[in-house]
Design a protein around this motif. Structure first.
Motif, short mmCIF file in Angstrom:
data_model
loop_
_atom_site.label_atom_id
_atom_site.label_comp_id
_atom_site.label_asym_id
_atom_site.label_seq_id
_atom_site.Cartn_x
_atom_site.Cartn_y
_atom_site.Cartn_z
N TRP A 1 0.83 -1.22 0.00
CA TRP A 1 0.00 0.00 0.00
C TRP A 1 0.87 1.27 0.00
O TRP A 1 0.41 2.36 0.33
N ARG B 1 -2.94 3.49 7.09
CA ARG B 1 -2.55 2.28 6.36
C ARG B 1 -1.75 1.33 7.25
O ARG B 1 -1.94 0.10 7.18
N VAL C 1 -6.06 -0.27 -1.45
CA VAL C 1 -6.35 -0.90 -0.17
C VAL C 1 -7.64 -1.72 -0.26
O VAL C 1 -7.71 -2.87 0.20
#
Ligand SMILES: Nc1ncnc2c1ncn2[C@@H]1O[C@H](COP(=O)(O)OP(=O)(O)OP(=O)(O)O)[C@@H](O)[C@H]1O
Length: 241
Positions: free
Chosen positions: A136, A157, A189
């Motif tokens: 990510w 994240r 994500v």
């Protein structure tokens, strides 16, 4: 027929003064579900999530795989049905400190992802959260920076990658998990999380997901629940807002 992972029966939660936020909430979460939880601001979405994670007092019953949270022990239950809050800014230390701390909790042990070898008293940390966060766009060096010195999107994240990468959760309760991310990163994500539920490689079987982004709900949701003061209503994707 799919097996219900969570069953919620006549759940209710009140404010400290005693007036109810919601009552008579009944629903199940099944394997493969990505349940989008909707409702007006202040309707009780986050509170319901916290009740499901046994972080709030509630009336009614919750069954995880047919048993009460207490029968597993609450710390173990919370690793299986895991709440990921929207903000991490109050956490002390660095993400690596946090991961080291939770890795030492007995409730996070005895899972396939954890290398049981230890160096001194330090548990060997799983690389999986770092790998997930890397996918990510999170650089390794950010794991050693204080939470307060990370951007909102970086911290969000990393917290999510820890929840996924620790590989203890069968159900993740995600409270606006991409609210601080740009649209492209948010979609990266989303795709990862949806893929994990489908593949089941990390043991993740279902997600309950709060989002204020209608398009996101449509992209990821398999079911849509709307919370009202008198319970939850299942809606079709077309009527979901
Ligand atoms: N500890 C508390 N003390 C008093 N009231 C509370 C407490 N926690 C939540 N509430 C109230 O309960 C209601 C539901 O709050 P909650 O955060 O669950 O709503 P929400 O649907 O998640 O809102 P939003 O979409 O704005 O994030 C609100 O009126 C809130 O002010």
């Amino acid at each position: 027929m799919t097996e219900a992972i969570l069953q919620i029966r006549d759940l209710g939660c009140s404010r400290p003064q005693g007036d109810p936020i919601f009552e008579h909430v009944n629903f199940s979460v099944n394997e493969g579900d990505i349940v989008i939880l909707q409702g007006k601001s202040g309707s009780g979405k986050s509170t319901l999530m916290k009740c499901l994670a046994h972080l709030n007092l509630y009336d009614g019953e919750i069954f995880y795989r047919g048993q009460t949270p207490h029968s597993y022990g609450i710390p173990i239950y919370r690793t299986r049905v895991q709440y990921v809050p929207q903000r991490t800014s109050l956490l002390p230390g660095t993400p690596r400190d946090f991961m080291r701390a939770i890795s030492s909790f007995s409730s996070f042990k005895h899972r396939p992802s954890l290398d049981k070898q230890k160096v001194g008293n330090q548990p060997v940390l799983s690389d999986k959260p770092i790998e997930v966060a890397g996918a990510w766009g999170i650089e390794h060096e950010l794991w050693d920076r204080g939470w307060g010195d990370l951007s909102g999107g970086e911290a969000q994240r990393i917290a999510l990658a820890i929840a996924v990468g620790m590989q203890t959760a069968e159900v993740l309760l995600l409270d606006e998990p991409t609210s601080a991310l740009d649209p492209d990163t948010s979609e990266t994500v989303e795709k990862y999380l949806v893929g994990e539920v489908k593949k089941g490689e990390t043991g993740l079987k279902a997600i309950v997901w709060i989002t204020h982004f209608e398009e996101q709900g449509r992209r990821v949701g398999t079911r849509f629940l709307r919370i009202t003061p008198n319970g939850v209503q299942e809606e079709s994707q077309d009527s979901a807002v």
